[in-house]
Design a protein around this motif. Structure first.
Motif, short mmCIF file in Angstrom:
data_model
loop_
_atom_site.label_atom_id
_atom_site.label_comp_id
_atom_site.label_asym_id
_atom_site.label_seq_id
_atom_site.Cartn_x
_atom_site.Cartn_y
_atom_site.Cartn_z
N LEU A 1 0.83 -1.21 0.00
CA LEU A 1 0.00 0.00 0.00
C LEU A 1 0.87 1.26 0.00
CD1 LEU A 1 -2.77 1.39 0.15
CD2 LEU A 1 -2.61 1.22 2.66
N ALA A 2 1.90 1.27 0.81
CA ALA A 2 2.78 2.44 0.87
C ALA A 2 3.48 2.68 -0.46
CB ALA A 2 3.81 2.25 1.98
N LEU A 3 3.98 1.63 -1.07
CA LEU A 3 4.65 1.76 -2.36
C LEU A 3 3.67 2.16 -3.45
CD1 LEU A 3 7.02 -1.32 -2.14
CD2 LEU A 3 7.68 1.10 -2.02
N TRP A 4 2.44 1.69 -3.37
CA TRP A 4 1.40 2.09 -4.32
C TRP A 4 1.14 3.59 -4.21
CZ3 TRP A 4 -3.67 3.77 -2.94
CH2 TRP A 4 -4.53 3.96 -4.03
N ILE A 5 0.97 4.07 -2.98
CA ILE A 5 0.74 5.50 -2.77
C ILE A 5 1.91 6.30 -3.31
CG2 ILE A 5 0.60 7.29 -0.97
CD1 ILE A 5 -1.02 5.22 0.70
N TYR A 6 3.11 5.81 -3.06
CA TYR A 6 4.32 6.52 -3.46
C TYR A 6 4.53 6.51 -4.98
CZ TYR A 6 8.40 8.79 -1.50
OH TYR A 6 9.31 9.73 -1.11
N SER A 7 3.89 5.58 -5.68
CA SER A 7 4.07 5.45 -7.13
C SER A 7 3.01 6.18 -7.95
CB SER A 7 4.02 3.97 -7.52
OG SER A 7 5.04 3.26 -6.90
N LEU A 8 1.96 6.62 -7.34
CA LEU A 8 0.85 7.20 -8.09
C LEU A 8 1.20 8.47 -8.85
CD1 LEU A 8 -2.09 6.74 -5.54
CD2 LEU A 8 -1.70 5.46 -7.65
N LEU A 9 1.90 9.40 -8.20
CA LEU A 9 2.09 10.73 -8.77
C LEU A 9 2.85 10.74 -10.09
CD1 LEU A 9 1.57 13.76 -8.48
CD2 LEU A 9 3.75 13.91 -7.27
N PRO A 10 3.99 10.09 -10.22
CA PRO A 10 4.69 10.18 -11.51
C PRO A 10 3.87 9.66 -12.69
CG PRO A 10 6.09 9.08 -9.88
CD PRO A 10 4.75 9.30 -9.26
N ILE A 11 3.12 8.60 -12.45
CA ILE A 11 2.32 8.02 -13.53
C ILE A 11 1.14 8.93 -13.85
CG2 ILE A 11 0.98 6.01 -14.27
CD1 ILE A 11 2.69 4.36 -12.27
N LEU A 12 0.46 9.40 -12.81
CA LEU A 12 -0.69 10.28 -13.02
C LEU A 12 -0.27 11.57 -13.72
CD1 LEU A 12 -3.68 10.98 -12.64
CD2 LEU A 12 -3.09 11.90 -10.39
N ARG A 13 0.78 12.19 -13.23
CA ARG A 13 1.22 13.46 -13.81
C ARG A 13 1.64 13.28 -15.28
NH1 ARG A 13 4.20 17.53 -10.18
NH2 ARG A 13 2.09 17.50 -9.41
N ASN A 14 2.36 12.23 -15.58
CA ASN A 14 2.78 12.02 -16.97
C ASN A 14 1.61 11.64 -17.87
OD1 ASN A 14 5.37 12.41 -15.89
ND2 ASN A 14 6.24 11.06 -17.41
N THR A 15 0.64 10.92 -17.33
CA THR A 15 -0.56 10.60 -18.12
C THR A 15 -1.30 11.88 -18.47
OG1 THR A 15 -0.75 8.43 -17.06
CG2 THR A 15 -2.71 9.28 -18.18
N LEU A 16 -1.48 12.74 -17.48
CA LEU A 16 -2.14 14.02 -17.74
C LEU A 16 -1.37 14.85 -18.75
CD1 LEU A 16 -3.18 14.99 -14.10
CD2 LEU A 16 -4.72 14.50 -15.98
#
Length: 188
Positions: A61-76
Protein backbone atom coordinates in the motif's frame (compact mmCIF):
# COMPACT_ATOMS: atom_id res chain seq x y z
CA UNK A 1 2.60 -5.62 -7.40
CA UNK A 2 2.48 -2.05 -6.15
CA UNK A 3 3.77 -0.72 -9.48
CA UNK A 4 1.14 -2.69 -11.38
CA UNK A 5 -1.57 -1.38 -9.07
CA UNK A 6 -0.25 2.17 -9.54
CA UNK A 7 -0.40 1.83 -13.34
CA UNK A 8 -3.90 0.35 -13.16
CA UNK A 9 -4.99 3.27 -10.95
CA UNK A 10 -3.12 6.27 -12.33
CA UNK A 11 -3.48 5.76 -16.09
CA UNK A 12 -7.29 5.43 -16.07
CA UNK A 13 -7.54 8.27 -13.55
CA UNK A 14 -5.31 10.44 -15.75
CA UNK A 15 -7.43 9.62 -18.80
CA UNK A 16 -10.60 10.49 -16.87
CA UNK A 17 -9.15 13.79 -15.65
CA UNK A 18 -8.32 14.88 -19.21
CA UNK A 19 -11.93 14.55 -20.33
CA UNK A 20 -13.75 17.88 -20.51
CA UNK A 21 -16.18 17.05 -17.67
CA UNK A 22 -13.39 16.39 -15.19
CA UNK A 23 -10.63 18.83 -16.21
CA UNK A 24 -11.70 21.33 -13.54
CA UNK A 25 -11.03 18.88 -10.71
CA UNK A 26 -7.72 17.61 -12.12
CA UNK A 27 -5.54 20.08 -10.14
CA UNK A 28 -7.25 19.08 -6.88
CA UNK A 29 -6.85 15.37 -7.57
CA UNK A 30 -3.17 15.86 -8.44
CA UNK A 31 -2.72 17.88 -5.23
CA UNK A 32 -4.23 15.04 -3.19
CA UNK A 33 -2.04 12.43 -4.91
CA UNK A 34 0.95 14.75 -4.44
CA UNK A 35 0.53 14.47 -0.67
CA UNK A 36 1.61 10.83 -0.88
CA UNK A 37 4.81 11.91 -2.62
CA UNK A 38 5.65 14.83 -0.32
CA UNK A 39 5.47 12.78 2.88
CA UNK A 40 8.78 10.97 3.48
CA UNK A 41 8.61 7.36 2.31
CA UNK A 42 9.31 5.95 5.77
CA UNK A 43 6.39 7.95 7.16
CA UNK A 44 4.09 6.63 4.42
CA UNK A 45 5.13 3.08 5.34
CA UNK A 46 4.54 3.82 9.04
CA UNK A 47 1.08 5.24 8.31
CA UNK A 48 0.18 2.17 6.28
CA UNK A 49 1.31 -0.08 9.13
CA UNK A 50 -1.08 1.87 11.34
CA UNK A 51 -3.95 0.93 9.01
CA UNK A 52 -3.00 -2.60 7.95
CA UNK A 53 -0.57 -3.81 10.58
CA UNK A 54 2.88 -5.25 10.01
CA UNK A 55 3.52 -7.20 6.82
CA UNK A 56 3.60 -7.11 3.06
CA UNK A 57 0.16 -5.51 2.65
CA UNK A 58 1.31 -2.35 4.43
CA UNK A 59 4.46 -2.16 2.31
CA UNK A 60 2.51 -2.71 -0.93
CA UNK A 61 0.00 0.00 0.00
CA UNK A 62 2.78 2.44 0.87
CA UNK A 63 4.65 1.76 -2.36
CA UNK A 64 1.40 2.09 -4.32
CA UNK A 65 0.74 5.50 -2.77
CA UNK A 66 4.32 6.52 -3.46
CA UNK A 67 4.07 5.45 -7.13
CA UNK A 68 0.85 7.20 -8.09
CA UNK A 69 2.09 10.73 -8.77
CA UNK A 70 4.69 10.18 -11.51
CA UNK A 71 2.32 8.02 -13.53
CA UNK A 72 -0.69 10.28 -13.02
CA UNK A 73 1.22 13.46 -13.81
CA UNK A 74 2.78 12.02 -16.97
CA UNK A 75 -0.56 10.60 -18.12
CA UNK A 76 -2.14 14.02 -17.74
CA UNK A 77 0.76 15.77 -19.44
CA UNK A 78 0.93 13.31 -22.31
CA UNK A 79 -2.78 13.46 -23.08
CA UNK A 80 -3.10 17.22 -22.64
CA UNK A 81 -0.17 17.84 -24.98
CA UNK A 82 -1.78 16.04 -27.91
CA UNK A 83 -2.17 18.72 -30.55
CA UNK A 84 -5.72 20.05 -30.74
CA UNK A 85 -5.55 20.20 -34.53
CA UNK A 86 -5.00 16.43 -34.66
CA UNK A 87 -8.08 15.85 -32.52
CA UNK A 88 -10.04 18.37 -34.58
CA UNK A 89 -9.06 16.54 -37.77
CA UNK A 90 -10.21 13.24 -36.27
CA UNK A 91 -13.56 14.79 -35.32
CA UNK A 92 -13.81 16.18 -38.85
CA UNK A 93 -13.27 12.68 -40.22
CA UNK A 94 -16.21 11.48 -38.13
CA UNK A 95 -14.33 9.69 -35.36
CA UNK A 96 -16.15 9.38 -32.05
CA UNK A 97 -14.53 10.39 -28.76
CA UNK A 98 -13.70 6.81 -27.65
CA UNK A 99 -11.99 6.04 -30.95
CA UNK A 100 -10.07 9.34 -30.82
CA UNK A 101 -8.89 8.46 -27.32
CA UNK A 102 -7.81 4.90 -28.15
CA UNK A 103 -6.46 5.42 -31.67
CA UNK A 104 -4.95 8.90 -31.45
CA UNK A 105 -4.57 10.38 -27.96
CA UNK A 106 -3.24 7.37 -26.05
CA UNK A 107 -0.80 6.25 -28.77
CA UNK A 108 0.58 9.80 -29.09
CA UNK A 109 0.82 10.20 -25.31
CA UNK A 110 2.22 6.72 -24.66
CA UNK A 111 5.94 7.67 -24.59
CA UNK A 112 5.25 10.31 -21.94
CA UNK A 113 2.97 7.98 -19.97
CA UNK A 114 5.62 5.26 -20.16
CA UNK A 115 8.27 7.69 -18.87
CA UNK A 116 6.12 8.18 -15.76
CA UNK A 117 5.75 4.44 -15.34
CA UNK A 118 9.51 4.04 -15.71
CA UNK A 119 10.14 6.69 -13.05
CA UNK A 120 7.60 5.17 -10.66
CA UNK A 121 9.01 1.65 -11.01
CA UNK A 122 12.57 2.86 -10.46
CA UNK A 123 11.54 4.80 -7.35
CA UNK A 124 9.52 1.82 -6.19
CA UNK A 125 12.49 -0.55 -6.37
CA UNK A 126 14.64 1.81 -4.31
CA UNK A 127 11.92 2.47 -1.77
CA UNK A 128 10.91 -1.20 -1.41
CA UNK A 129 13.78 -1.81 1.03
CA UNK A 130 11.63 -0.06 3.63
CA UNK A 131 9.42 -3.15 3.56
CA UNK A 132 12.06 -4.90 5.64
CA UNK A 133 11.34 -2.52 8.49
CA UNK A 134 7.67 -3.55 8.61
CA UNK A 135 8.07 -7.31 8.25
CA UNK A 136 7.52 -7.44 4.48
CA UNK A 137 10.90 -9.03 3.75
CA UNK A 138 13.13 -8.23 0.82
CA UNK A 139 16.55 -6.63 0.73
CA UNK A 140 15.58 -4.44 3.68
CA UNK A 141 15.97 -7.54 5.84
CA UNK A 142 19.62 -7.78 4.82
CA UNK A 143 20.20 -4.16 5.81
CA UNK A 144 18.57 -4.70 9.19
CA UNK A 145 20.43 -7.98 9.76
CA UNK A 146 23.77 -6.51 8.70
CA UNK A 147 23.26 -3.60 11.05
CA UNK A 148 22.13 -5.78 13.96
CA UNK A 149 25.06 -8.21 13.74
CA UNK A 150 27.56 -5.48 12.82
CA UNK A 151 28.42 -7.09 9.47
CA UNK A 152 28.93 -4.31 6.96
CA UNK A 153 29.23 -6.86 4.13
CA UNK A 154 25.60 -7.98 4.59
CA UNK A 155 24.48 -4.38 4.87
CA UNK A 156 26.29 -3.47 1.63
CA UNK A 157 24.67 -6.39 -0.21
CA UNK A 158 21.25 -5.35 1.09
CA UNK A 159 21.80 -1.76 -0.02
CA UNK A 160 23.53 -2.40 -3.34
CA UNK A 161 21.21 -5.06 -4.76
CA UNK A 162 18.15 -2.77 -4.96
CA UNK A 163 20.33 -0.04 -6.46
CA UNK A 164 21.62 -2.43 -9.13
CA UNK A 165 18.10 -3.70 -9.77
CA UNK A 166 16.82 -0.14 -10.15
CA UNK A 167 19.62 0.72 -12.59
CA UNK A 168 19.02 -2.44 -14.63
CA UNK A 169 15.23 -2.02 -14.75
CA UNK A 170 15.61 1.67 -15.61
CA UNK A 171 17.97 0.74 -18.44
CA UNK A 172 15.62 -1.91 -19.85
CA UNK A 173 12.61 0.40 -19.56
CA UNK A 174 14.65 3.17 -21.19
CA UNK A 175 15.30 0.93 -24.18
CA UNK A 176 11.57 0.16 -24.42
CA UNK A 177 10.78 3.87 -24.13
CA UNK A 178 13.17 4.72 -26.97
CA UNK A 179 11.59 2.04 -29.15
CA UNK A 180 8.19 3.52 -28.42
CA UNK A 181 9.42 6.97 -29.40
CA UNK A 182 10.97 5.67 -32.63
CA UNK A 183 7.78 3.76 -33.47
CA UNK A 184 5.70 6.85 -32.80
CA UNK A 185 7.97 8.92 -35.07
CA UNK A 186 7.74 6.33 -37.85
CA UNK A 187 3.95 6.29 -37.66
CA UNK A 188 3.68 10.06 -37.82
Amino acid sequence: LSSTLAVLTSVPLGILLTRSKFRKIAPRVVAIVNIGQTIPSLAVVALCVGFLGIGARAAILALWIYSLLPILRNTLTGLLEVNDSIIEAAVGMGMRSWRILTKIEIPLAMPIIFAGIRTAITINIGTAILGGFVGAGGFGDLIITGNNVSRWQILIVGASMPALMAILVDHVLGILEQRMIRHRASVM
